[in-house]
Write a protein that holds these residues in place. Structure first.
Motif, short mmCIF file in Angstrom:
data_model
loop_
_atom_site.label_atom_id
_atom_site.label_comp_id
_atom_site.label_asym_id
_atom_site.label_seq_id
_atom_site.Cartn_x
_atom_site.Cartn_y
_atom_site.Cartn_z
N GLU A 48 0.76 -1.28 0.04
CA GLU A 48 0.03 -0.14 -0.10
C GLU A 48 0.75 1.03 0.02
O GLU A 48 0.52 2.13 -0.61
CB GLU A 48 -1.01 0.17 1.11
N SER A 49 1.78 1.41 0.77
CA SER A 49 2.63 2.60 0.81
C SER A 49 3.43 2.84 -0.45
O SER A 49 3.52 3.83 -0.89
CB SER A 49 3.65 2.52 2.32
N HIS A 105 -3.22 3.52 -7.46
CA HIS A 105 -4.57 3.09 -6.75
C HIS A 105 -4.03 1.84 -6.13
O HIS A 105 -3.54 0.70 -6.64
CB HIS A 105 -5.69 3.01 -7.38
N LYS A 108 0.97 3.87 -2.90
CA LYS A 108 0.67 5.51 -2.78
C LYS A 108 1.71 6.39 -2.83
O LYS A 108 1.51 7.49 -3.70
CB LYS A 108 0.16 5.51 -1.38
N LYS A 117 1.56 7.25 -6.29
CA LYS A 117 0.36 7.71 -6.73
C LYS A 117 -0.44 6.79 -7.74
O LYS A 117 -0.90 7.21 -8.64
CB LYS A 117 0.43 9.06 -7.70
#
Lengths: 137, 137
Positions: free
Chosen positions: B7-8, B16, B11, B14
């Motif tokens: 997830e990090s 999804h 993110k 940028k």
DNA sequence: GTTCGTGCAAATCATTTGCAGCTGT
DNA sequence: ACAGCTGCAAATGATTTGCACGAAC
């Protein structure tokens, strides 16, 4: 440097010496850097059929004339150690140049040492480096 | 061991966080050995479309989550050094087993030494051994 | 509400195969 | 003459692409 000839290697394996095989062998010999399959097919277009290229490369590999190496994305074809000298590759991420190099005896010794720890006995190895060459550093 | 999370990483880039990406990531994490593309496609058949698999693997490689390695014929997919520990592979020519190993500091030092001689500066390396494993020796 | 990501179907590219005719030994 | 090779065309497999819709931010 050349420890064998195409003709003797083919004959030793009871295979015919054909103009297609001679052509492809020369094509690889005359090339200093590893070749991709589609490049070989392209270069041989007017002389050797696509399917013959694939069959020949397979034959050449089986009888130890060429080796497939993986420098980059797909495999490439180059002469085996028997027809050139043992070496590895460094690929420059900037200019794409492939620099060949020979590993030191020390490096080989250290590699053998490492495999021994795992009870593994290697018959061949391949080392590929990616980074930046002298000009692009 | 895990220096980053899916997830990090997504993110930070940028991108999804989708269930398809989570699924494929888990699939690779849960697999101890490198996976071929068609195997991933097969395993994800009911959950992720073939084209999404290809696109996701490419994305994962671009943001450093996975690496393509060449143990055997075609490339295989495995977690990058950031998400596992740096290692290499020895492939047994008899039983096909892929043994992972860590190279010694000495070996790395000797490799650095060698590249220096060629004015090359590597950012990554790949070492593949073929031979026979403990059981097949 | 936008932008990004996905599934689907179709296109493209890579590799293999069957077979009939030609070539090397 | 005979077995081994080759070209051709078609099959199979792998990877990519365009587009319309649904999902994340």
């Amino acid at each position: 440097m050349l420890q064998g000839s195409l003709e003797s290697t083919l004959k030793n394996n009871k295979l015919h010496v054909t103009k297609e095989r001679k052509f492809l062998f020369q094509l690889i010999v005359n090339h200093s850097s590893p070749l991709e399959m589609n490049r070989i097919v392209e270069l041989a277009k007017n002389t050797v059929d696509r399917s013959t290229v694939y069959r020949t490369i397979e034959t050449f590999e089986n009888i130890g004339i060429i080796t497939r190496i993986f420098s980059g994305w797909k495999y490439k074809i180059e002469l085996s150690d028997k027809f050139s000298t043992h070496h590895h590759h460094m690929t420059c991420l900037n200019c794409g140049q492939v620099v060949m190099f020979k590993e030191s005896d020390k490096l080989i010794a250290e590699m053998k040492n490492t495999e021994k720890q795992y009870g593994f006995k290697s018959t061949s190895h391949n080392l590929e480096l990616k980074g930046y060459c002298k000009n692009c550093c």
